[in-house]
Scaffold this active site. Structure first.
Site, PDB file in Angstrom:
ATOM      1  N   ASP A 185      66.751  50.558  40.324  1.00 46.12           N
ATOM      2  CA  ASP A 185      67.555  49.361  40.568  1.00 46.12           C
ATOM      3  C   ASP A 185      67.714  48.492  39.327  1.00 46.12           C
ATOM      4  O   ASP A 185      68.536  47.584  39.301  1.00 46.12           O
ATOM      5  CB  ASP A 185      66.857  48.505  41.633  1.00 46.12           C
ATOM      6  CG  ASP A 185      67.348  48.815  43.033  1.00 46.12           C
ATOM      7  OD1 ASP A 185      68.500  49.242  43.176  1.00 46.12           O
ATOM      8  OD2 ASP A 185      66.568  48.615  43.979  1.00 46.12           O
TER       9      ASP A 185
HETATM   10  C1  BGC Z   1      62.675  45.235  41.177  1.00 45.83           C
HETATM   11  C2  BGC Z   1      63.033  46.582  41.735  1.00 45.83           C
HETATM   12  C3  BGC Z   1      63.764  46.431  43.027  1.00 45.83           C
HETATM   13  C4  BGC Z   1      64.923  45.457  42.869  1.00 45.83           C
HETATM   14  C5  BGC Z   1      65.719  45.236  44.131  1.00 45.83           C
HETATM   15  C6  BGC Z   1      63.865  44.329  41.142  1.00 45.83           C
HETATM   16  O1  BGC Z   1      63.491  43.056  40.723  1.00 45.83           O
HETATM   17  O2  BGC Z   1      62.130  45.390  39.897  1.00 45.83           O
HETATM   18  O3  BGC Z   1      61.865  47.359  41.884  1.00 45.83           O
HETATM   19  O4  BGC Z   1      64.225  47.679  43.438  1.00 45.83           O
HETATM   20  O5  BGC Z   1      64.464  44.227  42.401  1.00 45.83           O
HETATM   21  O6  BGC Z   1      65.071  44.498  45.064  1.00 45.83           O
HETATM   22  C1  NOJ Z   2      62.109  49.271  44.713  1.00 48.98           C
HETATM   23  C2  NOJ Z   2      63.321  49.438  45.562  1.00 48.98           C
HETATM   24  O1  NOJ Z   2      63.011  49.100  46.900  1.00 48.98           O
HETATM   25  C3  NOJ Z   2      63.855  50.843  45.481  1.00 48.98           C
HETATM   26  O2  NOJ Z   2      65.033  50.963  46.229  1.00 48.98           O
HETATM   27  C4  NOJ Z   2      64.090  51.246  44.055  1.00 48.98           C
HETATM   28  O3  NOJ Z   2      64.489  52.592  44.047  1.00 48.98           O
HETATM   29  C5  NOJ Z   2      62.842  51.059  43.224  1.00 48.98           C
HETATM   30  N1  NOJ Z   2      62.353  49.726  43.355  1.00 48.98           N
HETATM   31  C6  NOJ Z   2      63.082  51.338  41.753  1.00 48.98           C
HETATM   32  O4  NOJ Z   2      63.854  50.360  41.149  1.00 48.98           O
END
Ligand code: BGC
Ligand code: NOJ
Length: 816
Positions: A487
């Site tokens: 993400d």
């Molecule tokens: C986090 C990710 C997460 C994303 C969406 C980010 O701040 O680092 O792990 O998937 O937010 O919620």
């Molecule tokens: C947490 C999120 O919930 C997931 O959808 C994502 O793939 C990982 N972070 C990596 O960014």
């Protein structure tokens, strides 16, 4: 240092000090009513949706942390001393303390001033309420005269509004008190048809429902005025902060034990029968009274607790293993499976790290969660798949998240994460492999929750596949969109405005940046779709999927191979990310794991080579970091990934979620020793002995362990709600132990450490029980020489599907 111990027989983790490095939590409820509870009774409850139906308050990131919970106070009416039997919130020194987190319940026991207390918190199956069964014993030589006070703070339902809209909320709070039951009915007068209740089996000496009266102005939870003076104020909340507190007097002879049951619940009335008498403003309690009465009876409480235990016996019994490794066994048999239930229910919404406000259920997250959950309650997995698919966009894309209460896509987060649609294929494939329920593909499912837009589920899978085909970039690789699985790899974001969301800001047209990860995922999903189509007699469609997968594979070889590992992506300038030509972020974990899982590089040694590179550049004693070298500064063209200081989260943290991808890849190339070693590095049970460094719960996986660039290398964060749960469970059970559901039966293909003599597994699959004994006389990692089913030799590696409901003995002899 250890802060507790595993009690595998009772399936409990026993915490022996209240002062754990962080609150160590557990979940109550596994259906519709949920709560989080810490080892000192902190936490809160909600119905279905942690944001929209929050019953009780909790203040995240407080100091001291973990305040707000299901609190009891015991007051010795002779000495006026009072304390909390769960340590918080008075934090009085206890002579004995023990918290047992179990499957769907938590018991906190303590002794103070020779008064022994034990509170068991749980949610009965099928109910929308929680029980606190409180037992108190007098260990003194003389009688004890005690007061017991309960305390919860009601949340005004919408947790976001509750924490922000004080100009209104200070004036809306309303309660009713009837027969000693406290009813919280804020906004019931207008559009809500639900209320909360808090009941107590003891005879009330008093109650409080106005928080600031109970506490007294400028006082905290550690010294409520009512408790200190030993008498409730009988306050009736109007506005301000509705609260629930009962006061019960308990006299105990020496050695005597008494039980008081508290019931906190959620109830809905039909909209046209909200009030009794009709036309009044009094809650209609006709249907809730019997529920309350049932659970104020200790016998029914005991029966409900027993039923919960039996439920978990059944759920966990579906897969049980005995291997030479106790850490693997207790994860597979107990805790990892249990964590998979929590992630299935909660997705990433409510934990000590997720406020329950920010995120609903993620499309990709929930689909992946199915991998570790589907065998436990297939009917619920089916329902989830259909709910998720109904939020899918007509383009084949997906709302990134949906709200569990409304089951509708969340417009605030939107869509455009180009990996999302493929996870639906992966989720559906896992469901069919487990159940053999091909009929799910014919279920009519809406697009974007629009009535009239129904198409068979299969059509949704086809659109998922086409979605990528229609979004191909300059190198022939899939366009990344807002991000892919990572993400934080926001290649079209280019944000220079503080606070702007990396997830939803897009400043580029998205026609250049591509993802090798999605390419791998596409190949994996296309091969599943081909198998599904083939099985349904759609040979042409199956051929098309295979052809497109092969085409993509070629593109990966051409533009996604960097010489020693797979490239990660191409940025908006068309430059590679995750390549030797980069200064930072030369090698990433995701494209290695995903490409190999899709079968790429298995024939020509590239898979092995990529895995060697992972071992050399990314592996640490605490797990495998996401990429190297870490980003030392913010890069506007990379987005959130470079916003984190080096070693944390996506910027070279050990993002446990994708460690299993590498472990699976290692099993695919036959490296059982390394696979198991990597698994053990992140296994929380194996890390229990380094509790001071790890800090999170030793019974559940964490999303992240700080990477080697971080000053706190080895410290875990974001425990409980993470894709790590499903992926590690799936990896351990299906790829290491290798008992793997496939379309036509149960495949046996272990990949284990050479030193193992073997292991056993009991597995219920499509209605029959398989008792599997795997022997490893030649001490290999992989390879099956012989399989005997009920004494008869099997020519294939797939155990047949028996439809006889019986138990079948399977002996597997490993060897070349
Ligand atoms: C986090 C990710 C997460 C994303 C969406 C980010 O701040 O680092 O792990 O998937 O937010 O919620
Ligand atoms: C947490 C999120 O919930 C997931 O959808 C994502 O793939 C990982 N972070 C990596 O960014």
């Amino acid at each position: 240092m250890r802060y507790g111990r595993f009690d595998d027989r009772l399936r409990e983790y026993v915490i022996t000090t209240p002062q754990t490095p962080l609150p160590w939590i557990n979940y109550l409820g596994c259906e519709a009513y949920f709560g989080i509870i810490s080892n000192t009774a902190g936490g809160y409850s909600f119905y279905r949706d942690a944001r929209m139906r929050r019953l009780t308050r909790y203040r995240y990131n407080n100091a001291p942390f973990d305040l707000g919970g299901r609190y009891l106070y015991i007051r010795d009416n002779e000495s006026s001393k009072f304390w909390s039997p769960s340590w918080q919130p008075t934090r009085t020194k206890l002579d004995r303390y023990e918290c047992r987190h179990g499957m769907g319940y938590t018991t906190i026991g303590s002794t103070c001033n020779k008064i022994e207390a034990e509170t068991c918190y749980f949610v009965p199956l099928g109910e929308t309420l929680e029980i606190w069964r409180f037992r108190v014993t007098n260990r003194r030589k003389k009688p004890a005269k005690l007061s017991v006070f309960s305390s919860i703070e009601f949340c005004l339902w919408d947790a976001q509004d509750d924490a922000t809209n004080f100009q209104r909320n200070f004036s809306t709070g309303q309660v009713e008190i009837e027969d000693g039951v406290i009813f919280h009915k804020t906004e019931y007068r207008e559009r809500r048809n639900h209320f909360a209740y808090f009941a107590c089996s003891g005879k009330l000496a008093g109650f409080d429902t106005q928080r600031d009266t109970f506490l007294g102005a400028y006082r905290s939870w550690d010294s409520p005025a009512a408790v200190e003076r030993g008498r409730s104020f009988n306050s009736v909340a109007c506005g301000w902060a509705p609260h629930g507190s009962h006061h019960v007097k308990v006299s105990l002879k020496p050695g005597e034990t008494k039980e008081v049951v508290f019931v906190l619940g959620y109830h809905e009335n039909p909209v046209d029968r909200k009030f009794d008498p009709p036309g009044s403003q009094t809650i209609n309690k006709k249907t809730v009274r019997p529920v309350i009465a049932r659970y104020l009876d200790s016998r029914n409480v005991a029966a409900a607790f027993q039923a919960l235990k039996e439920y978990w016996d059944g759920v966990l019994g579906i897969y049980q293993a005995q291997s030479p490794d106790p850490h693997a066994d207790r994860m597979v048999n107990i805790w990892n499976a249990y964590q998979c239930m929590a992630t299935f229910n909660m997705s990433r919404s409510a934990s000590f790290y997720e406020s329950g406000i920010g995120r609903g259920l993620g499309f990709r997250d929930s689909n992946q969660d199915l991998l570790g959950f589907v065998h436990m309650v297939p009917a619920r997995a089916r329902e989830r798949i259909l709910d998720l698919a109904a939020t899918q966009l007509k383009t084949g894309g997906a709302f990134h998240q949906y709200q569990p209460l409304t089951k509708r896509g969340n417009n605030d987060v939107g869509s455009g994460f180009n990996d999302d649609p493929h996870w639906l294929i992966i989720g559906v494939a896992a469901y069919i492999k487990e159940t053999g329920d091909w009929g799910i593909l014919d279920e009519p499912v809406q697009y974007e929750n629009e009535p009239g837009s129904e198409q068979p589920l299969y059509d949704h899978l086809r659109r998922s596949f086409n979605y990528t085909m229609e979004r191909i970039g300059p190198h022939g690789l899939p366009l990344i969109g807002r991000a892919d699985w990572n993400d934080c790899l926001n290649l079209n974001c280019f944000s220079d405005t503080p606070g702007e969301s990396f997830q939803t800001t897009t400043n580029k047209d998205g026609k250049v940046a591509e993802s090798v990860f999605i390419a791998g995922l596409f190949v994996l999903a296309a091969r599943e779709l081909a198998a599904i189509a083939g099985n349904r007699g759609m040979a042409g469609e199956a051929r098309r999927c295979v052809a497109e997968a092969e085409k993509m594979e070629k593109v990966i070889y051409e533009h996604g191979w960097d010489g020693q590992w797979f490239v990660r992506a191409y940025d908006d300038f068309g430059k590679p990310i995750g390549s030797k030509v980069c200064k930072e972020g030369k090698i990433f974990i995701e494209s290695q794991g995903m490409s190999i899982m899709a079968g790429i590089g298995l024939q020509d040694g590239k898979a092995r080579q990529a895995l060697e590179s992972v071992n050399k550049h990314l592996a640490t004693p605490h797990g495998i970091v996401l990429q190297q070298p870490a980003f030392s500064r913010y890069y506007v063209h990379m987005g959130e990934i470079s916003s984190y200081p080096p070693g944390y989260k996506e910027n070279a943290g050990i993002f446990c979620h994708n460690n299993p991808w590498i472990i699976i890849a290692e099993t695919m190339v036959g490296n059982g020793d390394r696979a198991f070693d990597y698994y053990t590095r992140i296994n929380p049970s194996a890390r229990e002995k380094i509790g001071d460094l790890h800090r999170c719960e030793p019974y559940v996986f964490a999303q992240m362990i700080a990477g080697k660039d971080a000053p706190t290398h080895g410290e875990a964060k974001n425990s409980w709600l993470t894709g790590t749960a499903a992926w590690t469970y799936y990896t351990a059970t299906q790829w290491i132990l290798g008992i793997r559901p496939d379309y036509d039966g149960l495949l046996v293909d272990p990949c284990i450490p050479k030193a193992w003599d073997g292991f056993t597994v009991q597995r219920t699959f499509r209605g029959t029980r398989y008792q599997i004994t795997v022997q490893n006389p030649r001490h290999v990692s992989k390879g099956v020489r012989e399989i005997l089913v009920d004494g008869r030799k099997l020519s294939a590696q797939i155990l047949p599907v028996f439809k006889d409901g019986k138990t079948h003995d399977v002996t597997v002899v490993m060897g070349k």
